[in-house]
Write an enzyme that holds these catalytic residues in place. Structure first.
Site, PDB file in Angstrom:
ATOM      1  N   GLU A 256       0.814  -1.225   0.000  1.00 19.02           N
ATOM      2  CA  GLU A 256       0.000   0.000   0.000  1.00 19.02           C
ATOM      3  C   GLU A 256       0.839   1.263   0.000  1.00 19.02           C
ATOM      4  OE1 GLU A 256      -3.738   2.058   2.430  1.00 19.02           O
ATOM      5  OE2 GLU A 256      -2.973   0.115   3.061  1.00 19.02           O
ATOM      6  N   LYS A 272      -8.771  -0.855   1.157  1.00 22.24           N
ATOM      7  CA  LYS A 272      -9.790  -1.272   2.118  1.00 22.24           C
ATOM      8  C   LYS A 272     -10.656  -2.303   1.424  1.00 22.24           C
ATOM      9  CE  LYS A 272      -9.978  -0.862   6.132  1.00 22.24           C
ATOM     10  NZ  LYS A 272      -8.667  -1.145   6.655  1.00 22.24           N
TER      11      LYS A 272
END
Length: 451
Positions: A256, A272
């Site tokens: 990420e 997410k």
């Protein structure tokens, strides 16, 4: 506007490992690695060592070392980083192909956020790695996998730095091995109690989403760099990193990006939404579709997109915040992730440190609203997060910045290895599924070290 002198080295795809291995035991040797990833953001590997200055934050105090001079300050740590960059008086123009031209590089731990938000102090601070550990580097070796180039730059003498690099020899290191099984810091029943407490907060309107994590611990002996090399090749994460400090090491296999800043353009890519990969290609493709169409995961993702828009909007040019990508499924070796992209422009009078402060720590690993979620995390998680869920990255002399969210990240300290995993809990989350997700995210890493 001094630019660094630069030399090209012969291309080899493993150049970062080749040159970093002999440095890997030296405190303040650091590697940002794109993980051999088949990924749009797999481009650069960056090696640094022997910083001209270091900034180490524990709690309210930051220690600055520059040569023989040592001083301490209670000022904002990111202000100190900005001041130290300015003190070097190196302001090169951005390079068309190299993202980093020297500057601040290192670890910004999750608990550095306590300097920017008022938080309780309930969780046990049992790992004594710094809240921030940043070196100021005036040279680096950069591997560009797209252009197939290896570049060494220095503001001093790159040929002398190359001679130093080539003279380094890796110490004979003990083979890495775990000496205990992994054990969690909470039982299944305790996780359930914490999950239900979060549900009570959610249903009372106290918050919308809270990231709850459990931490796994094992003892080990041997060389952490060996462990990182094994994990890095197996996990192929585009924001991987290895950081060697006086107190321990950080091994990050992060998928990420937190925040990138390039010539005033801001990008953040919050993750997410997660489902495990499946061995059967047809079933795996269905798994991707399931994640892409999951109302719960899309709602989770959208909450964090809104949070990041708000955080970045605190410093961005008015009206410049955009969401060019929403709910994109990205496959990684162990899991599929749901990813969105938020972009904006940073005003010319603001610095990368202002942007980092405005958004730190990343909302994808806290929940929303951020400060209330962080309060609940401190209440329910037994230990402080330390390096996990902070960021690793750089603030370059040329104004650029790039940083990860330190998920899929192990901390090595005093013969113990710590690895955490969590997930965003929302009102319609299912307890068993959330508990399983924590294992889906790190099982691959834990088992690889066991073997």
């Amino acid at each position: 506007m001094l630019s660094p002198a630069m030399i090209s080295l012969p291309w080899r795809p493993d150049a970062a490992e080749y040159y970093f291995s002999p440095l890997s035991s030296q405190p303040w040797a650091m590697l940002l690695h794109s993980g051999f990833a088949e990924h749009a953001h797999n481009r650069f590997d960056i090696i640094v060592a022997q910083p001209r200055a270091t900034l180490v934050t524990h709690g309210q105090l930051t220690t600055l070392r520059e040569g023989e001079t040592v001083s301490t300050s209670a000022a904002d740590p990111l202000t100190l980083v900005h001041q130290q960059l300015a003190h070097c008086n190196l302001q090169p123009q951005p390079h068309p192909h190299l993202p980093f031209l020297g500057g601040a590089l290192g670890l910004f731990g999750y608990d550095l956020g306590r300097r920017f938000e008022h938080l309780p102090a309930r969780a046990d601070a049992d790992i004594e790695l710094p809240d921030m550990a940043v070196g100021i580097y005036d040279w680096a070796l950069i591997v560009d996998h797209q252009r197939r180039e290896v570049s060494l730059f220095s503001y001093d003498d790159p040929q002398a730095r190359l001679a130093w690099l080539e003279a380094q020899t890796a110490p004979v290191a003990a083979t890495f091995t775990l000496t205990s099984a992994w054990r969690a810091n909470m039982s299944r029943e305790e996780y359930g109690e914490k999950f239900r407490q979060i549900q009570a907060y959610l249903h009372s309107g106290d918050c919308y989403q809270v990231n709850l994590a459990q931490r796994f611990t094992a003892t080990y002996r041997g060389d952490e760099w060996q462990a990182f090399r094994q994990l890095n090749r197996a996990n192929r994460a585009p924001f991987s990193a290895f950081i060697r400090l006086d107190e321990g090491a950080v091994l990050s296999l992060s998928p990420e990006r937190f925040i990138q800043l390039r010539q005033g353009d801001i990008q953040t890519r919050p993750i997410k939404g997660t489902l495990p990969r499946l061995a059967d290609p047809e079933q795996d493709a269905l798994q991707q579709q399931k994640l892409a169409n999951s109302p719960k995961d899309r709602a989770e993702n959208l909450m964090i997109v809104d949070l990041m828009r708000n955080d970045i909007g605190r410093v961005a040019e008015p009206g410049s915040v955009r969401v060019p990508e929403l709910f994109v499924v990205e496959p990684f070796p162990a899991v599929h992730h749901l990813v969105s992209t938020v972009t904006a422009r940073l005003p010319a009078h603001l610095h990368a440190a202002d942007l980092l402060r405005a958004a730190f720590p990343g909302g994808s690993i806290t929940g929303a609203p951020k400060v209330r979620a962080m309060e609940i995390i401190d209440e329910l998680e037994p230990q402080r997060r330390n390096a996990w869920c902070g960021s690793i990255g750089y603030l370059s002399f040329c104004g650029n910045m790039d940083s990860s969210i330190t998920i899929r990240t192990l901390t090595a300290w005093q013969g113990h290895l710590y690895c955490s995993a969590g997930g965003g809990i929302v009102a319609d989350s299912e307890e068993a599924a959330e508990y399983q997700e924590t294992f889906d995210k790190v099982n691959r890493i834990l088992h690889q070290l066991e073997s």
